[in-house]
Design a protein around this motif. Structure first.
Motif, short mmCIF file in Angstrom:
data_model
loop_
_atom_site.label_atom_id
_atom_site.label_comp_id
_atom_site.label_asym_id
_atom_site.label_seq_id
_atom_site.Cartn_x
_atom_site.Cartn_y
_atom_site.Cartn_z
N GLU A 246 0.80 -1.22 0.00
CA GLU A 246 0.00 0.00 0.00
C GLU A 246 0.84 1.28 0.00
O GLU A 246 0.30 2.37 -0.03
N LEU A 247 2.17 1.15 0.03
CA LEU A 247 3.00 2.35 0.10
C LEU A 247 3.12 3.05 -1.25
O LEU A 247 3.12 4.26 -1.33
N SER A 333 1.43 -11.31 10.91
CA SER A 333 0.57 -10.14 11.07
C SER A 333 1.25 -8.83 10.64
O SER A 333 0.57 -7.84 10.40
N VAL A 334 2.60 -8.85 10.54
CA VAL A 334 3.30 -7.59 10.23
C VAL A 334 4.22 -7.67 9.02
O VAL A 334 4.64 -6.63 8.50
N LEU A 335 4.56 -8.87 8.55
CA LEU A 335 5.48 -9.02 7.42
C LEU A 335 4.74 -9.49 6.17
O LEU A 335 3.78 -10.25 6.26
N PRO A 454 -2.95 -6.37 18.88
CA PRO A 454 -3.03 -4.96 18.50
C PRO A 454 -4.25 -4.71 17.62
O PRO A 454 -4.76 -5.63 16.97
N THR A 455 -4.67 -3.46 17.59
CA THR A 455 -5.77 -3.10 16.69
C THR A 455 -5.28 -3.18 15.24
O THR A 455 -4.07 -3.18 14.97
N GLU A 456 -6.19 -3.22 14.30
CA GLU A 456 -5.82 -3.24 12.89
C GLU A 456 -5.04 -1.98 12.52
O GLU A 456 -4.08 -2.03 11.73
N GLN A 460 -1.25 -1.90 11.03
CA GLN A 460 -0.91 -1.18 9.80
C GLN A 460 0.32 -0.29 10.02
O GLN A 460 1.19 -0.20 9.15
N SER A 461 0.40 0.34 11.16
CA SER A 461 1.56 1.20 11.44
C SER A 461 2.82 0.35 11.58
O SER A 461 3.90 0.77 11.13
N PHE A 462 2.71 -0.84 12.19
CA PHE A 462 3.86 -1.74 12.29
C PHE A 462 4.35 -2.15 10.89
O PHE A 462 5.55 -2.17 10.61
#
Length: 551
Positions: A246-247, A333-335, A454-456, A460-462
């Motif tokens: 999404e970046l 969840s983050v990668l 964590p919240t969604e 997303q920030s992670f």
């Protein structure tokens, strides 16, 4: 959008407008590439194109525009001579026209070739076997699909259902469902290699029956073998292997995205360490090293050295420890790309970790795109004997850890390819694989067994933090370099005078590599004294924890 439903009409218009027979070369695409690049030059516009996958293949019509984000598994498929353009007779009125067939399977159902053979032009096509990105996390798949996919498909005419089949040995991970496509390209300028991650935008063709034996030739309808969908590539864009979908269009952060993340880096860093710490039984020191591991990538290979790699071994002797499973959940969840491999004797002795083959390239568990994290669980290994195949597999993993290279094994020679794979190994004692950093976990007794999610928004920030800082341009200032060099010489002089152990050049190189990751984790794109001092402190603790007895 009519160009999505009927891309061949747009291509034919460009052909009629721009085609010049005397100027024809294999690189001439009569404006097609430029036209489609301009049509789909933003992520928002790209999202309008339906995603090709195992589900949509059954509903998308032939000759519609599709996109497919994938890994190139093999570039050495047989080339084919195909019809580029010819004079056809349109049914039923018999009107003749000179038309282009480059981005299709050939003349359409309502077209018939005429006898004007001198007006036929041929084309050379290259074919790549491409598979869905190995280890791709669910949140990436969801981000790649447009929210209004059903609306995007609305109005597309359903034709005959197309079976989705694959060649199992051409995907890295055994027994993992995936999707495969043969991508046909028409330009000699396309520079694509194995394990490259690409986004293909092209015209959906018919499914070809493909031999899965010793060769990879396109077969007739009576031949055995799976039917693999084909896509005639209009655009074939490399996607940054470490990037966030999404970046930006290619996964890299824009300047404004990076500036925002840098400002928030310190806060996100602490929150992410806390999240990871839950998975490593409350050990915040280990959690910080895991975070640095997530930011590591190979960024340079001067004179045979490999700069940026940071393989990590966490030693945990606790029986039935949940650390491997908990870390896998956090990573997914983050990668963008994660896969866990239980290092059982059966896995090592019976499967292949390296690609191999003769005419057909069979995959191995290490044939993944750059930026993939592989979580190797040695605690799953039981007592027994490693046979020759298991030893070869361990050698392949060790080569990735030490040199970030992978041998593709063929009957008469091996080909070495560069990799950039993150290896995190969980073991009872020291790993069987040599690593850059290994420590013993020190659990925090008060850590709750249940992880808080964590919240969604926080996730997303992670994700953005990791992807952006992993790719950020980092500078090592001359002033800091001089300070570190002076400090190094003084420390060696003092140690020599005191008769204590000297700090080695390897220690210095490790500290410099660690300092880069510390700086990036704090949103600092240039090394400063505070980050250097913290890296040196971490390095000292690593030496203590590397020799500690597991608890």
């Amino acid at each position: 959008m009519s160009v999505i439903e009927r891309p061949l009409e747009t291509i034919q218009e460009l052909f009629r407008k721009n085609w010049k027979e005397k100027a024809f070369t294999d690189k001439d695409d009569f404006g097609v590439t430029k036209h489609f690049q301009e049509l789909f030059d933003t992520s928002e516009k790209l999202s309008k194109i339906p995603v090709l996958d195992a589900q949509s293949i059954n509903t998308l019509p032939l000759n519609s525009l599709v996109r497919f984000k994938c890994m190139v598994q093999d570039t050495e498929l047989s080339q084919e001579v195909a019809l580029f353009a010819s004079t056809i007779s349109n049914k039923p009125n018999g009107e003749e026209a000179f038309v282009c067939h480059r981005y299709s399977d050939g003349p359409q159902e309502d077209q018939m070739l005429t006898s004007h053979q001198n007006q036929e032009l041929m084309d050379l096509r290259s074919s790549y076997y491409c598979v869905s990105v190995p280890g791709q996390s669910q949140w990436v798949k969801d981000a790649d699909k447009p929210a209004d996919l059903d609306a995007a498909l609305d109005g597309l005419r359903l034709q005959e259902a197309k079976a989705s089949e694959v060649i199992a040995e051409r995907f890295p991970f055994p027994a993992v469902s995936h999707f495969a496509v043969v991508v046909k390209t028409h330009s000699s300028d396309v520079s694509i290699g194995v394990t490259d991650m690409v986004e293909v935008i092209g015209v959906l063709g018919a499914s070809d029956k493909v031999s899965s034996g010793d060769s990879f030739d396109f077969q007739g309808e009576s031949a055995a073998g799976p039917r693999i969908p084909t896509v005639h590539a209009i655009l074939m864009n490399k996607v940054d292997d470490h990037g966030h979908p999404e970046l930006a269009v290619n996964g890299r952060p824009t300047k404004s995205d990076l500036e925002k993340i840098v400002k928030e880096a310190k806060t996100i860093r602490e929150e992410l360490i806390q999240y990871i710490a839950q998975a490593v039984r409350g050990d915040k020191f280990a959690a910080e090293l895991v975070l640095l591991h997530l930011l590591a990538r190979v960024y340079s290979r001067p004179s045979g050295a490999v700069l940026g790699k940071f393989s990590l071994n966490l030693k945990d002797s606790t029986a039935n420890s949940p650390v491997a499973q908990s870390l896998e959940k956090v990573f997914k969840s983050v990668l963008p790309k994660v896969h866990a491999i239980p290092m059982t004797l059966a896995n090592l002795n019976k499967n292949y970790f390296y690609p191999r083959g003769e005419e057909q390239l069979c995959s191995g568990m290490l044939q993944v795109t750059r930026g993939t994290l592989l979580l190797l669980d040695e605690t799953a290994m039981e007592e027994g004997t490693l046979i020759d195949q298991g030893v070869k597999n361990l050698k392949a993993v060790s080569d990735v850890s030490l040199y970030q290279t992978l041998n593709y094994v063929f009957p008469y020679n091996n080909l070495e390819f560069q990799t950039d794979i993150s290896l995190l190994i969980i073991s009872f004692g020291s790993s069987l694989v040599p690593v850059d950093c290994g420590i013993t976990l020190t659990p925090e007794p008060s850590t709750p067994e249940q992880q808080s999610e964590p919240t969604e928004e926080k996730l997303q920030s992670f994700r953005r933090y990791i992807s952006a800082l992993r790719l950020a341009e980092y500078k090592f200032s001359e002033d800091m370099a001089k300070e570190i060099e002076t400090e190094f010489m003084e420390q060696r002089k003092a140690a020599s005078a005191a008769g204590s152990t000297l700090i080695t050049p390897n220690d210095l190189a490790f500290n410099i590599s660690l300092a880069r990751l510390v700086a990036l984790s704090r949103g600092e794109l240039t090394l400063n004294r505070e980050c250097w001092d913290h890296a040196v402190s971490l390095s000292k603790q690593i030496k203590v924890r590397s020799s500690a007895t597991t608890q």
